[in-house]
Design a protein around this motif. Structure first.
Motif, mmCIF file in Angstrom:
data_model
loop_
_atom_site.group_PDB
_atom_site.id
_atom_site.type_symbol
_atom_site.label_atom_id
_atom_site.label_comp_id
_atom_site.label_asym_id
_atom_site.label_seq_id
_atom_site.Cartn_x
_atom_site.Cartn_y
_atom_site.Cartn_z
ATOM 1 N N TYR A 13 0.844 -1.205 0.000
ATOM 2 C CA TYR A 13 0.000 0.000 0.000
ATOM 3 C C TYR A 13 0.880 1.257 0.000
ATOM 4 C CZ TYR A 13 -3.422 3.407 1.748
ATOM 5 O OH TYR A 13 -4.224 4.503 1.909
ATOM 6 N N ARG A 14 1.871 1.291 0.889
ATOM 7 C CA ARG A 14 2.763 2.447 0.953
ATOM 8 C C ARG A 14 3.560 2.615 -0.333
ATOM 9 N NH1 ARG A 14 4.738 0.268 5.836
ATOM 10 N NH2 ARG A 14 3.165 0.590 7.422
ATOM 11 N N ALA A 15 4.017 1.503 -0.891
ATOM 12 C CA ALA A 15 4.794 1.571 -2.136
ATOM 13 C C ALA A 15 3.933 2.111 -3.275
ATOM 14 C CB ALA A 15 5.337 0.193 -2.494
ATOM 15 N N LEU A 16 2.689 1.662 -3.355
ATOM 16 C CA LEU A 16 1.780 2.162 -4.393
ATOM 17 C C LEU A 16 1.549 3.659 -4.239
ATOM 18 C CD1 LEU A 16 -0.765 -0.783 -4.450
ATOM 19 C CD2 LEU A 16 0.472 0.067 -6.438
ATOM 20 N N LEU A 17 1.294 4.105 -3.013
ATOM 21 C CA LEU A 17 1.080 5.540 -2.788
ATOM 22 C C LEU A 17 2.343 6.340 -3.096
ATOM 23 C CD1 LEU A 17 -1.043 5.585 0.482
ATOM 24 C CD2 LEU A 17 -1.808 6.063 -1.839
ATOM 25 N N ARG A 18 3.488 5.821 -2.690
ATOM 26 C CA ARG A 18 4.759 6.510 -2.929
ATOM 27 C C ARG A 18 5.031 6.648 -4.418
ATOM 28 N NH1 ARG A 18 8.131 3.042 -0.469
ATOM 29 N NH2 ARG A 18 7.000 3.375 1.443
ATOM 30 N N GLU A 19 4.852 5.567 -5.155
ATOM 31 C CA GLU A 19 5.093 5.605 -6.601
ATOM 32 C C GLU A 19 4.102 6.519 -7.311
ATOM 33 O OE1 GLU A 19 7.556 4.255 -8.649
ATOM 34 O OE2 GLU A 19 8.516 3.961 -6.704
ATOM 35 N N SER A 20 2.845 6.497 -6.878
ATOM 36 C CA SER A 20 1.838 7.318 -7.546
ATOM 37 C C SER A 20 2.079 8.809 -7.303
ATOM 38 C CB SER A 20 0.435 6.921 -7.118
ATOM 39 O OG SER A 20 0.248 7.171 -5.747
ATOM 40 N N GLN A 21 2.787 9.145 -6.228
ATOM 41 C CA GLN A 21 3.131 10.551 -5.967
ATOM 42 C C GLN A 21 4.083 11.095 -7.020
ATOM 43 O OE1 GLN A 21 2.163 12.816 -3.801
ATOM 44 N NE2 GLN A 21 0.814 11.503 -2.610
ATOM 45 N N ARG A 22 4.744 10.212 -7.738
ATOM 46 C CA ARG A 22 5.742 10.626 -8.731
ATOM 47 C C ARG A 22 5.141 10.941 -10.098
ATOM 48 N NH1 ARG A 22 10.149 6.244 -8.775
ATOM 49 N NH2 ARG A 22 11.080 7.714 -10.208
ATOM 50 N N PHE A 23 3.822 10.732 -10.279
ATOM 51 C CA PHE A 23 3.195 11.104 -11.548
ATOM 52 C C PHE A 23 3.348 12.597 -11.764
ATOM 53 C CE2 PHE A 23 0.474 7.188 -11.464
ATOM 54 C CZ PHE A 23 0.779 6.751 -12.732
ATOM 55 N N GLY A 24 3.667 12.974 -12.981
ATOM 56 C CA GLY A 24 3.882 14.377 -13.287
ATOM 57 C C GLY A 24 2.601 15.199 -13.310
ATOM 58 N N GLY A 25 1.563 14.641 -13.908
ATOM 59 C CA GLY A 25 0.313 15.377 -14.033
ATOM 60 C C GLY A 25 -0.540 15.286 -12.780
ATOM 61 N N TYR A 26 -1.075 16.412 -12.376
ATOM 62 C CA TYR A 26 -1.895 16.470 -11.164
ATOM 63 C C TYR A 26 -3.085 15.519 -11.249
ATOM 64 C CZ TYR A 26 -5.173 18.242 -7.719
ATOM 65 O OH TYR A 26 -6.075 18.340 -6.678
ATOM 66 N N ASN A 27 -3.771 15.495 -12.389
ATOM 67 C CA ASN A 27 -4.955 14.652 -12.522
ATOM 68 C C ASN A 27 -4.619 13.170 -12.442
ATOM 69 O OD1 ASN A 27 -6.751 16.789 -12.720
ATOM 70 N ND2 ASN A 27 -6.572 16.884 -14.952
ATOM 71 N N TYR A 28 -3.543 12.759 -13.092
ATOM 72 C CA TYR A 28 -3.111 11.359 -13.011
ATOM 73 C C TYR A 28 -2.756 10.992 -11.574
ATOM 74 C CZ TYR A 28 -2.761 11.164 -18.088
ATOM 75 O OH TYR A 28 -3.034 11.190 -19.423
#
Length: 71
Positions: A13-28
């Protein structure tokens, strides 16, 4: 759920949240975070170990997809 399984799920869960924070676009980024939180909340009461294992494997695949998309 066994303690090791619970710890594994929390790490995922933490890894998924951490990785998703790296998306460049705000909406993504906000969509990915919302979907991750909703999916884990929806499945938090599952006790069947086979179902848990299936969901963990699915989440691992999704983590790899997120990792590929942001790289």
């Amino acid at each position: 759920m066994a303690a090791s399984s619970r710890a594994q799920v929390l790490r995922l869960y933490r890894a998924l949240l951490r990785e998703s924070q790296r998306f460049g676009g705000y909406n993504y980024r906000t969509y990915a975070i919302r979907r991750i939180r909703d999916a884990f909340r929806e499945n938090k009461n599952i006790k069947d170990s086979e179902k848990i294992e299936e969901l963990v494997n699915k989440a691992k695949v999704n983590l790899e997809v997120i990792h590929r998309q942001i790289s």
